[in-house]
Design a protein around this motif. Structure first.
Motif, short mmCIF file in Angstrom:
data_model
loop_
_atom_site.label_atom_id
_atom_site.label_comp_id
_atom_site.label_asym_id
_atom_site.label_seq_id
_atom_site.Cartn_x
_atom_site.Cartn_y
_atom_site.Cartn_z
N ASP A 223 0.83 -1.21 0.00
CA ASP A 223 0.00 0.00 0.00
C ASP A 223 0.86 1.25 0.00
N PHE A 224 1.96 1.21 0.75
CA PHE A 224 2.87 2.36 0.80
C PHE A 224 3.51 2.59 -0.57
N LEU A 225 3.94 1.51 -1.23
CA LEU A 225 4.59 1.65 -2.53
C LEU A 225 3.63 2.18 -3.60
N VAL A 226 2.36 1.77 -3.51
CA VAL A 226 1.37 2.21 -4.51
C VAL A 226 0.98 3.67 -4.30
N THR A 227 0.88 4.10 -3.02
CA THR A 227 0.39 5.46 -2.72
C THR A 227 1.51 6.39 -2.28
N ILE A 228 2.75 6.10 -2.65
CA ILE A 228 3.89 6.88 -2.15
C ILE A 228 3.86 8.33 -2.63
N ASN A 229 3.25 8.58 -3.80
CA ASN A 229 3.19 9.95 -4.31
C ASN A 229 1.87 10.64 -4.02
N ARG A 230 1.11 10.04 -3.11
CA ARG A 230 -0.21 10.61 -2.79
C ARG A 230 -0.07 11.93 -2.06
N ALA A 231 -0.84 12.91 -2.44
CA ALA A 231 -0.77 14.23 -1.80
C ALA A 231 -1.45 14.19 -0.44
N SER A 232 -0.89 14.89 0.50
CA SER A 232 -1.48 14.94 1.83
C SER A 232 -2.71 15.84 1.83
N ALA A 233 -3.59 15.57 2.76
CA ALA A 233 -4.82 16.35 2.85
C ALA A 233 -4.51 17.78 3.29
#
Length: 513
Positions: A223-233
């Motif tokens: 999950d971390f590897l897939v969402t590593i570029n996810r923007a923070s809220a």
């Protein structure tokens, strides 16, 4: 009937005596608090949290371990509604539908009332789910004594097929993931022949792959590897006072019957393997809109659109424990992980669990009520803290989770090989997620596969190699018939899609000609 009711109440009182023991109560409260906190945080669901805390169960006895894991599960259901209602941020998929009417209520200044109705609906639905468990347990106890290796093998096969073919991805992908889990489950030393299988000369794999490493890799690192570029809220200022959480009499009247109907839908779907709370909440919302006299209100801040799906999610969460604990058939990925927790403690799920481990079964049921009361009591004064937790950036959240994963898996056997296993499964899980494969069937195959193999061998030894024994014994024949029907439904569904799709493609072919 009177004797059955009396026996159920006696067992329930025994369960409360187990659940209220100081040590058990402490771990149950810990699980509820952690689950509630994790439920608020986007992206950090019950699945990831249980994976991270699974190594902790090595150091505590079975009863508090299961109470803690269960507390995390249903505690996260409460927390997930907070972000959905106040910030239009569905922290977890089951709460996505709550955003449709919860957030408009917040914009209209009634977010506190939406949270209040959510807590009432959740407690009511959870209580109904617990009562269903109490009254079904005597029936399950009677059935338990009729289960031998043949029946257990048949029901494990049904569980594997149900989990594989009812996954959110295509049935073929689900079956492929289940087979991958089965292969991982047979790695190690064969308990009957003593020969090593699929170890590739690695002595560390002689005892098999670590369930904790598998879970942490697939549901934590992947999950971390897939969402590593996810923007923070983005930080959002939301204030909710305790007085704001009291709904008006009109709102309670509007929410009552939707809450009842949502509870009924959640209870019905709770006994069906493969139907997670996400499916249940959307069905409850769609049904409520269908029966409403004013369906145009939905999506603009209708209290019914909050009460019904939240009630269905909590009823589903509680009733999910019936097939998981008593039949060994998990309803979703979290339940499959809880099955793994039972296996780690040397407890085999199935009908015999109720009679052989009464302290775990009835202590768990009693802890549900205690935990749900605690959630109602704690959520009111802590709502301000939970709202602030929603603003934690991902760049701090995920590295901290990775650190706990590494520490947790290393602490189980003090082995760096286990850490390497986590990294390997994390990469494999990330690839599967990118290819849109569901990861839950892997856990299902890993947990149920060895049990299926063991009971199949026993059944064959007792019947002297006659496979017809699975169809000659009534209970086993029933489960095998269910397996056949399940496969037939999936094949018919696939055939129907092909037939429906064919006429659509024909005009294009004629045009090209």
């Amino acid at each position: 009937m009177g004797e059955t009711l009396e026996q159920s109440l006696t067992d329930l009182l025994y369960g409360f005596s187990i659940a209220l023991e100081p040590g058990n109560l402490m771990w149950s409260v810990f699980g509820v608090l952690i689950g509630n906190l994790i439920g608020v945080l986007p992206g950090m669901g019950a699945l990831t949290t249980i994976s991270i805390l699974l190594p902790l169960t090595y150091f505590i006895s079975p009863v508090p371990a299961i109470l803690m894991l269960a507390g995390i599960f249903y505690g996260s259901q409460y927390g997930g509604a907070i972000g959905a209602i106040l910030l239009n941020l569905p922290s977890h998929p089951p709460h996505a539908v709550t955003c449709l009417d919860g957030y408009p209520m917040t914009k209209a200044g009634r977010g506190g009332a939406a949270l209040g109705v959510t807590m009432m609906a959740s407690f009511f639905a959870a209580s109904v789910g617990i009562i269903v468990m109490i009254f079904l347990s005597p029936l399950l106890v009677e059935v338990a004594f009729k289960f031998g290796p043949t029946e257990i093998c048949s029901i494990m096969l049904l569980g594997l097929l149900a989990g594989a073919t009812m996954s959110r991805s295509s049935p073929l992908k689900g079956i492929a993931m289940t087979l991958f889990g089965l292969i991982c489950g047979v790695v190690g030393t064969d308990v009957i022949t003593g020969t090593q299988r699929l170890t590739f000369g690695l002595t560390e794999l002689g005892d098999g792959m670590e369930l904790t490493a598998l879970c942490m890799g697939l549901f934590g690192v992947a999950d971390f590897l897939v969402t590593i570029n996810r923007a923070s809220a983005k930080p959002v200022r939301v204030k909710v006072r305790m007085a704001d959480m009291k709904p008006t009499r009109a709102e309670l009247k509007q929410a009552f019957w939707p809450m009842v109907r949502g509870t009924a839908i959640g209870t019905l779907f709770g006994a069906m393997p493969g139907t997670g709370p996400t499916i249940t909440t959307f069905i409850a919302y769609a049904f409520e809109r269908k029966v409403s006299r004013t369906p145009e209100r939905f999506g603009t801040g209708a209290i019914e659109g909050v009460a019904s799906p939240e009630a269905s999610a909590h009823a589903k969460t509680q009733v999910d424990f019936i097939p998981t604990m008593s039949l060994g058939i998990p309803g979703d990925a979290v339940m499959a992980l809880l099955l793994g927790g039972l296996i780690l403690k040397g407890i085999q799920p199935g009908p015999q669990l109720i009679t052989e481990h009464k302290d775990i079964f009835w202590g768990l049921i009693a802890s549900f009520w205690i935990g749900n009361v605690l959630l109602v009591v704690l959520n009111v004064p802590l709502i301000g803290i939970w709202v602030r937790m929603l603003q934690v950036p991902f760049k701090y959240l995920y590295p901290a989770a990775l650190l706990f994963i590494c520490i947790g898996v290393y602490s189980t056997r003090n082995s760096l090989f286990d850490v390497a296993e986590v990294a390997a499964f994390g990469i494999v899980g990330a690839v599967f997620l990118k290819l849109e494969f569901s990861l839950a069937p892997i856990i299902l195959g890993f947990v149920l596969g060895p049990m299926l193999e063991e009971n199949f061998r026993r059944a064959m030894l007792l019947s002297r190699g006659d496979a017809m024994v699975f169809f000659e014994r009534p209970i086993s024949a029933g489960f095998m018939t269910a397996c056949g029907l399940l496969l037939a439904v999936q094949l018919f569904s696939y055939w129907r899609k092909q037939i429906v799709a064919a006429p659509i493609s024909q005009p294009e072919e004629l045009i090209s000609e």
